[in-house]
Enzyme design. Structure first.
Site, mmCIF file in Angstrom:
data_model
loop_
_atom_site.group_PDB
_atom_site.id
_atom_site.type_symbol
_atom_site.label_atom_id
_atom_site.label_comp_id
_atom_site.label_asym_id
_atom_site.label_seq_id
_atom_site.Cartn_x
_atom_site.Cartn_y
_atom_site.Cartn_z
ATOM 1 N N CYS A 1 41.583 85.460 16.310
ATOM 2 C CA CYS A 1 40.813 86.061 15.995
ATOM 3 C C CYS A 1 41.324 87.083 14.989
ATOM 4 O O CYS A 1 40.550 86.993 13.486
ATOM 5 C CB CYS A 1 40.960 87.969 16.652
ATOM 6 S SG CYS A 1 39.752 87.766 18.904
HETATM 7 N N1 LIG Z 1 40.102 84.936 22.093
HETATM 8 C C1 LIG Z 1 40.070 86.425 22.273
HETATM 9 O O1 LIG Z 1 41.385 86.782 22.151
HETATM 10 C C2 LIG Z 1 39.005 87.016 21.045
HETATM 11 C C3 LIG Z 1 39.512 88.927 21.678
HETATM 12 C C4 LIG Z 1 38.087 89.700 21.143
HETATM 13 C C5 LIG Z 1 37.033 89.145 20.502
HETATM 14 N N2 LIG Z 1 36.582 87.146 20.391
HETATM 15 C C6 LIG Z 1 35.900 86.800 19.959
HETATM 16 O O2 LIG Z 1 34.795 86.346 21.021
HETATM 17 C C7 LIG Z 1 34.391 84.912 20.806
HETATM 18 C C8 LIG Z 1 33.950 84.211 21.452
HETATM 19 O O3 LIG Z 1 36.136 83.444 21.874
HETATM 20 P P1 LIG Z 1 36.803 83.232 22.437
HETATM 21 O O4 LIG Z 1 37.910 83.483 22.254
HETATM 22 O O5 LIG Z 1 36.589 83.620 24.388
HETATM 23 O O6 LIG Z 1 36.452 81.042 22.477
HETATM 24 P P2 LIG Z 1 36.342 80.051 23.056
HETATM 25 O O7 LIG Z 1 36.224 78.881 21.977
HETATM 26 O O8 LIG Z 1 37.933 80.087 24.188
HETATM 27 O O9 LIG Z 1 35.297 80.080 23.609
HETATM 28 C C9 LIG Z 1 33.242 80.154 23.526
HETATM 29 C C10 LIG Z 1 32.897 79.349 24.854
HETATM 30 O O10 LIG Z 1 31.731 79.309 23.662
HETATM 31 C C11 LIG Z 1 31.313 78.023 23.903
HETATM 32 N N3 LIG Z 1 30.382 76.741 23.358
HETATM 33 C C12 LIG Z 1 29.739 77.315 21.608
HETATM 34 N N4 LIG Z 1 28.839 76.953 21.260
HETATM 35 C C13 LIG Z 1 27.733 77.238 22.667
HETATM 36 C C14 LIG Z 1 26.931 77.288 22.851
HETATM 37 N N5 LIG Z 1 25.763 76.415 21.320
HETATM 38 N N6 LIG Z 1 25.930 77.361 23.599
HETATM 39 C C15 LIG Z 1 26.394 77.475 25.595
HETATM 40 N N7 LIG Z 1 28.527 77.689 25.151
HETATM 41 C C16 LIG Z 1 29.040 77.199 23.842
HETATM 42 C C17 LIG Z 1 32.489 76.123 24.335
HETATM 43 O O11 LIG Z 1 32.641 75.964 24.698
HETATM 44 C C18 LIG Z 1 33.417 77.673 25.093
HETATM 45 O O12 LIG Z 1 33.872 77.303 25.913
HETATM 46 C C19 LIG Z 1 34.441 85.382 18.929
HETATM 47 O O13 LIG Z 1 32.987 85.228 18.517
HETATM 48 C C20 LIG Z 1 36.191 86.160 19.343
HETATM 49 O O14 LIG Z 1 36.386 85.307 18.052
HETATM 50 C C21 LIG Z 1 38.421 86.330 21.103
#
Ligand SMILES: NC(=O)c1ccc[n+]([C@@H]2O[C@H](COP(=O)([O-])OP(=O)(O)OC[C@H]3O[C@@H](n4cnc5c(N)ncnc54)[C@H](O)[C@@H]3O)[C@@H](O)[C@H]2O)c1
Length: 437
Positions: A271
């Protein structure tokens, strides 16, 4: 609309969540625990298999919670995206990384929007949760969905609701963290608010998707800038032989108007190092330079170099050269006590030390073997987290403040400890020189 709301009341709304990562998996669990049928979608078959077995691949999300959700019979995970058509609400939680030139990479969001569009049917609610710049939901997702011929709000509903996570913090979790929701139009907001209200304690409606998108960026930019501020002060006070940590401890006793932020070896995670640049990129389109964001980025990305400089200097004071020095780096996670190493500054520190000729090892109980990332592949295995294993290195550099590293007894055989996280007091270990960096 009334049918949609009634289904929520009866907990019959089938909630599909695309992306079962750090954001999507806890969200799936919260909706399951609230009594909804939930389908988790992910393109990573290893994750689907693990969830099928009731296992968690994220340490701070306990396997018992996943197993309990699967045991209800209401949660399952799949890579069969055709099942999206059976969902009443679809929440998109896919990555939003930066490209090589710090430009937003919306390919995952576009891909998911296309996956939804192929199966879009009347009455569905689609919510984007991925962090992104204002204008993504209405400017990028909406056209893909409306290209099907279906229109919002007459045929389907569309909203943005950002995720707030503090991984590893036992005080806050998805259910109790207030959730901001902004719809493309009032019916979309109403539907999305009703859905989240059924699963989380507090929902905060805002007037549009753009406000919701911008609020998430403000939160992350606020952190990035404040961390940069203390990092700059750390380097300044270091020259003046003042310990920034002691300064912050003193300042935080002010009961109003001050929020403590702590310095470190650089930003990490999915993030804070990335999201602010989503806004600076978009702002250029409006003729705006987001100077605070750029400045904070410049200071924070310089931090690994500062840590390495301090290590070189400290070795020099010991009459040693960085070339051929043996250096142990503690921690690969970007944050203490979690198994998330995305964008971790530890990797840059290791690479810079290697470039300078040092022989580098690492210790991280969360990563017995270092896995290759998007920007690095250090090809190392963790040394054990014991005093014996820490002995004999020319320098030990603390990059992550894991609880396991906070025992001063670990450092009895260490002559030089370069500490970026204040894990031990300067005089905690007789015979060990502690240098703050
Ligand atoms: N990690 C955090 O603490 C956090 C907090 C707030 C917001 N975010 C935001 O949330 C979003 C996701 O982040 P995250 O940390 O969960 O990422 P992550 O990488 O942990 O999870 C994303 C998931 O999406 C899957 N994926 C990728 N492409 C895909 C597709 N086409 N179809 C289905 N699944 C698919 C991946 O395999 C993965 O499991 C980002 O925009 C991030 O900025 C993250």
């Amino acid at each position: 609309m009334s049918m949609f709301l009634e289904k929520i009341q009866r907990r019959e709304t089938v909630v599909g969540i695309i992306g079962q990562g750090y954001v999507g998996l806890p969200l799936a669990l919260v909706f399951t625990e609230a009594g909804f049928p939930v389908v988790g979608f992910d393109s990573d078959l290893k994750k689907i298999d693990a969830l099928g077995r009731g296992e968690s691949y994220i340490k701070h999300i306990g396997a018992d919670r996943v197993a309990a959700a699967v045991a209800t019979g209401r949660f399952r995970a799949t890579a069969a995206f055709d099942e999206l058509s059976g969902c009443d609400a679809i929440l998109i939680c896919v990555p939003t990384p930066l490209g090589l030139h710090r430009e937003p990479d919306l390919s995952f969001v576009h891909g998911s929007a296309r996956d939804v569009a192929k199966r879009l049917r009347k009455g569905q609610l689609v919510v984007l949760e991925s962090t992104t710049y204002p204008g993504t939901t209405d400017g990028e997702v909406l056209p893909i969905l409306e290209a099907t011929g279906l229109k919002c709000p007459d045929d389907f509903l569309l909203a943005f609701s950002p995720e707030r996570e503090d991984p590893g913090n036992p005080k806050f979790h998805t259910k109790i963290i207030p959730k901001v929701v902004g719809g493309l139009n009032p019916p979309s907001t109403e539907a999305a608010v009703a859905l989240y209200q059924a699963a989380v304690d507090r929902v905060v409606p805002v007037s549009s998707c753009r406000v919701a998108e911008a609020s998430k960026l403000l939160e992350n930019i606020f952190r990035s800038i404040n961390i940069a501020l203390v990092n700059e002060l750390k380097m300044t006070f270091d020259r003046m032989d003042i310990d920034i940590w002691e300064v912050i401890e003193a300042a935080r006793t002010k009961p109003f108007g001050f929020t403590p932020f702590y310095p470190g070896p650089g930003l990490g995670g999915h993030c804070i190092p990335l999201d602010p640049f989503y806004l600076s990129w978009k702002a250029a389109e409006y003729g705006m330079w987001t100077r605070f964001i750029e400045l904070a980025g410049e200071i924070n990305t310089h931090m690994p170099r500062f840590v390495v400089q301090k290590t070189v200097q400290a070795l020099n004071e010991d009459g040693k050269s960085i070339r051929d020095a043996s250096v142990l780096v503690l921690g690969l996670s970007y944050k203490e006590d979690i198994d998330d190493d995305r964008e971790s500054p530890s990797y840059e520190i290791i690479e810079l030390l290697r470039e300078a000729g040092a022989d580098v090892s690492y210790c991280d109980p969360f990563f017995p073997v270092a896995r290759p990332g998007r920007h690095h592949d250090i090809r190392l295995e963790s040394v054990p987290c014991t005093a014996q294993a820490f002995e004999g290195y020319d320098a030990v550099v603390v990059s992550t403040g894991h609880r396991q590293f906070r025992d001063p007894a670990l450092y009895t055989g260490v002559t030089l400890l370069v500490d970026t996280r204040r894990i031990v007091e300067r005089d905690a270990v007789p015979g060990t020189r502690v240098v703050r960096a």
